[in-house]
Design a protein around this motif. Structure first.
Motif, PDB file in Angstrom:
ATOM      1  N   ARG A  61      27.822  11.860 -21.373  1.00 34.13           N
ATOM      2  CA  ARG A  61      26.639  11.008 -21.485  1.00 34.13           C
ATOM      3  C   ARG A  61      26.270  10.853 -22.948  1.00 34.13           C
ATOM      4  NH1 ARG A  61      21.829  13.600 -18.623  1.00 34.13           N
ATOM      5  NH2 ARG A  61      22.528  15.364 -19.836  1.00 34.13           N
ATOM      6  N   ILE A  62      25.654   9.739 -23.236  1.00 34.00           N
ATOM      7  CA  ILE A  62      25.091   9.507 -24.557  1.00 34.00           C
ATOM      8  C   ILE A  62      23.619   9.197 -24.347  1.00 34.00           C
ATOM      9  CG2 ILE A  62      25.103   8.039 -26.599  1.00 34.00           C
ATOM     10  CD1 ILE A  62      28.079   7.596 -26.112  1.00 34.00           C
ATOM     11  N   LEU A  63      22.754   9.991 -24.970  1.00 33.48           N
ATOM     12  CA  LEU A  63      21.313   9.818 -24.847  1.00 33.48           C
ATOM     13  C   LEU A  63      20.767   9.240 -26.137  1.00 33.48           C
ATOM     14  CD1 LEU A  63      20.458  13.314 -23.319  1.00 33.48           C
ATOM     15  CD2 LEU A  63      20.859  11.184 -22.088  1.00 33.48           C
ATOM     16  N   VAL A  64      19.842   8.299 -26.014  1.00 36.24           N
ATOM     17  CA  VAL A  64      19.176   7.722 -27.176  1.00 36.24           C
ATOM     18  C   VAL A  64      17.678   7.909 -26.959  1.00 36.24           C
ATOM     19  CG1 VAL A  64      18.831   5.657 -28.574  1.00 36.24           C
ATOM     20  CG2 VAL A  64      21.011   6.004 -27.397  1.00 36.24           C
ATOM     21  N   TYR A  65      17.059   8.709 -27.826  1.00 34.22           N
ATOM     22  CA  TYR A  65      15.636   9.031 -27.716  1.00 34.22           C
ATOM     23  C   TYR A  65      14.916   8.670 -29.002  1.00 34.22           C
ATOM     24  CZ  TYR A  65      16.631  12.055 -23.649  1.00 34.22           C
ATOM     25  OH  TYR A  65      17.007  12.549 -22.437  1.00 34.22           O
ATOM     26  N   ARG A  66      13.686   8.155 -28.877  1.00 31.47           N
ATOM     27  CA  ARG A  66      12.803   7.978 -30.027  1.00 31.47           C
ATOM     28  C   ARG A  66      11.793   9.114 -29.979  1.00 31.47           C
ATOM     29  NH1 ARG A  66      10.898   2.871 -29.675  1.00 31.47           N
ATOM     30  NH2 ARG A  66      12.406   2.149 -31.192  1.00 31.47           N
ATOM     31  N   VAL A  67      11.677   9.857 -31.060  1.00 23.25           N
ATOM     32  CA  VAL A  67      10.763  10.995 -31.132  1.00 23.25           C
ATOM     33  C   VAL A  67       9.338  10.468 -31.198  1.00 23.25           C
ATOM     34  CG1 VAL A  67      10.095  13.020 -32.452  1.00 23.25           C
ATOM     35  CG2 VAL A  67      12.496  12.382 -32.308  1.00 23.25           C
ATOM     36  N   LEU A  68       8.488  10.915 -30.274  1.00 23.43           N
ATOM     37  CA  LEU A  68       7.084  10.522 -30.269  1.00 23.43           C
ATOM     38  C   LEU A  68       6.187  11.599 -30.858  1.00 23.43           C
ATOM     39  CD1 LEU A  68       6.794   8.871 -26.745  1.00 23.43           C
ATOM     40  CD2 LEU A  68       7.158   7.764 -28.950  1.00 23.43           C
ATOM     41  N   ALA A  69       6.561  12.855 -30.666  1.00 27.25           N
ATOM     42  CA  ALA A  69       5.729  13.954 -31.156  1.00 27.25           C
ATOM     43  C   ALA A  69       6.579  15.207 -31.298  1.00 27.25           C
ATOM     44  CB  ALA A  69       4.591  14.225 -30.174  1.00 27.25           C
ATOM     45  N   PRO A  70       6.171  16.109 -32.187  1.00 30.32           N
ATOM     46  CA  PRO A  70       6.853  17.403 -32.246  1.00 30.32           C
ATOM     47  C   PRO A  70       6.401  18.264 -31.074  1.00 30.32           C
ATOM     48  CG  PRO A  70       5.104  17.331 -33.848  1.00 30.32           C
ATOM     49  CD  PRO A  70       5.165  15.971 -33.226  1.00 30.32           C
ATOM     50  N   GLY A  71       7.247  19.156 -30.636  1.00 25.04           N
ATOM     51  CA  GLY A  71       6.894  20.033 -29.526  1.00 25.04           C
ATOM     52  C   GLY A  71       6.219  21.294 -30.020  1.00 25.04           C
ATOM     53  N   SER A  72       5.422  21.882 -29.133  1.00 28.25           N
ATOM     54  CA  SER A  72       4.777  23.147 -29.483  1.00 28.25           C
ATOM     55  C   SER A  72       5.305  24.293 -28.627  1.00 28.25           C
ATOM     56  CB  SER A  72       3.261  23.033 -29.323  1.00 28.25           C
ATOM     57  OG  SER A  72       2.946  22.682 -27.994  1.00 28.25           O
ATOM     58  N   ARG A  73       5.891  23.951 -27.470  1.00 30.55           N
ATOM     59  CA  ARG A  73       6.457  24.963 -26.591  1.00 30.55           C
ATOM     60  C   ARG A  73       7.403  24.286 -25.616  1.00 30.55           C
ATOM     61  NH1 ARG A  73       3.777  26.232 -21.372  1.00 30.55           N
ATOM     62  NH2 ARG A  73       2.760  24.311 -20.742  1.00 30.55           N
ATOM     63  N   ARG A  74       8.214  25.086 -24.940  1.00 32.88           N
ATOM     64  CA  ARG A  74       9.089  24.557 -23.892  1.00 32.88           C
ATOM     65  C   ARG A  74       8.329  24.656 -22.585  1.00 32.88           C
ATOM     66  NH1 ARG A  74      14.659  23.580 -22.769  1.00 32.88           N
ATOM     67  NH2 ARG A  74      15.198  24.118 -20.619  1.00 32.88           N
ATOM     68  N   GLY A  75       7.691  23.584 -22.229  1.00 31.33           N
ATOM     69  CA  GLY A  75       6.883  23.551 -21.024  1.00 31.33           C
ATOM     70  C   GLY A  75       7.612  22.880 -19.884  1.00 31.33           C
ATOM     71  N   PRO A  76       6.866  22.438 -18.885  1.00 26.76           N
ATOM     72  CA  PRO A  76       7.484  21.744 -17.747  1.00 26.76           C
ATOM     73  C   PRO A  76       8.066  20.392 -18.172  1.00 26.76           C
ATOM     74  CG  PRO A  76       5.091  21.761 -17.561  1.00 26.76           C
ATOM     75  CD  PRO A  76       5.437  22.608 -18.723  1.00 26.76           C
ATOM     76  N   ALA A  77       8.873  19.811 -17.299  1.00 24.01           N
ATOM     77  CA  ALA A  77       9.559  18.562 -17.614  1.00 24.01           C
ATOM     78  C   ALA A  77       8.574  17.431 -17.894  1.00 24.01           C
ATOM     79  CB  ALA A  77      10.493  18.184 -16.469  1.00 24.01           C
ATOM     80  N   GLU A  78       7.437  17.405 -17.209  1.00 26.31           N
ATOM     81  CA  GLU A  78       6.445  16.354 -17.434  1.00 26.31           C
ATOM     82  C   GLU A  78       5.907  16.427 -18.860  1.00 26.31           C
ATOM     83  OE1 GLU A  78       6.015  18.581 -14.783  1.00 26.31           O
ATOM     84  OE2 GLU A  78       7.079  17.262 -13.402  1.00 26.31           O
ATOM     85  N   GLU A  79       5.716  17.636 -19.347  1.00 22.37           N
ATOM     86  CA  GLU A  79       5.244  17.825 -20.715  1.00 22.37           C
ATOM     87  C   GLU A  79       6.331  17.461 -21.719  1.00 22.37           C
ATOM     88  OE1 GLU A  79       4.017  21.678 -23.329  1.00 22.37           O
ATOM     89  OE2 GLU A  79       3.141  21.547 -21.327  1.00 22.37           O
ATOM     90  N   ALA A  80       7.578  17.758 -21.398  1.00 20.48           N
ATOM     91  CA  ALA A  80       8.686  17.454 -22.299  1.00 20.48           C
ATOM     92  C   ALA A  80       8.886  15.951 -22.428  1.00 20.48           C
ATOM     93  CB  ALA A  80       9.960  18.117 -21.791  1.00 20.48           C
ATOM     94  N   ARG A  81       8.646  15.193 -21.359  1.00 18.91           N
ATOM     95  CA  ARG A  81       8.835  13.742 -21.412  1.00 18.91           C
ATOM     96  C   ARG A  81       7.840  13.052 -22.333  1.00 18.91           C
ATOM     97  NH1 ARG A  81       8.644  13.608 -15.835  1.00 18.91           N
ATOM     98  NH2 ARG A  81      10.504  14.639 -15.114  1.00 18.91           N
ATOM     99  N   LEU A  82       6.768  13.726 -22.683  1.00 21.26           N
ATOM    100  CA  LEU A  82       5.784  13.155 -23.600  1.00 21.26           C
ATOM    101  C   LEU A  82       6.252  13.235 -25.057  1.00 21.26           C
ATOM    102  CD1 LEU A  82       2.549  14.668 -22.045  1.00 21.26           C
ATOM    103  CD2 LEU A  82       3.488  12.380 -21.711  1.00 21.26           C
ATOM    104  N   LEU A  83       7.330  13.972 -25.318  1.00 20.06           N
ATOM    105  CA  LEU A  83       7.824  14.140 -26.678  1.00 20.06           C
ATOM    106  C   LEU A  83       8.745  13.003 -27.123  1.00 20.06           C
ATOM    107  CD1 LEU A  83       8.706  17.948 -26.662  1.00 20.06           C
ATOM    108  CD2 LEU A  83       6.603  16.847 -27.420  1.00 20.06           C
TER     109      LEU A  83
END
Length: 126
Positions: A61-83
């Protein structure tokens, strides 16, 4: 942008749940399988900031992501999708050839009949 908006790429990949561990994220970056704004990186310490576009090559797979925010912790998937914002092009519908050729290990000898047919189908010859 303030300097606190920057984060190491290995930490960001781990917090965004792209890989299962931070050491795997570091290995992914060091192997050159991550691009930041189309530039290949080879250090896990490379800093990313909001607005950067990451191209990540995983197994098939090839993933293309635009960074929206830095992370503060490894939380649940819903929280990770906000990054990140997912810019990955949609997968081709079943029946159409994929962009990646069939995978064979180097030095594995001649292809079998099944592998040869898969390669011909991918090329559109069969």
């Amino acid at each position: 942008m303030p300097s606190d908006e920057r984060q190491r790429i290995d930490k960001w990949l781990f917090f965004a749940r792209v890989v299962k561990s931070r050491s795997l994220a570091a290995k992914l970056a060091q192997a050159g399988r991550v691009r930041v704004n189309r530039s290949k990186i080879d250090q896990a310490s490379h800093a990313v900031r909001p607005g950067d576009v990451l191209t990540i090559t995983l197994d098939r797979r090839i993933l293309v992501y635009r960074v929206l925010a830095p992370g503060s912790r490894r939380g649940p998937a819903e929280e990770a999708r906000l990054l990140y914002d997912d810019l990955t092009p949609p997968a081709p519908p079943p029946g159409e050839p994929s962009a990646l050729p069939p995978f064979r290990k180097p030095g594995s000898g001649r292809p079998t009949k099944k592998e040869r047919r898969a390669l011909e189908n991918w090329r559109g010859e069969g």
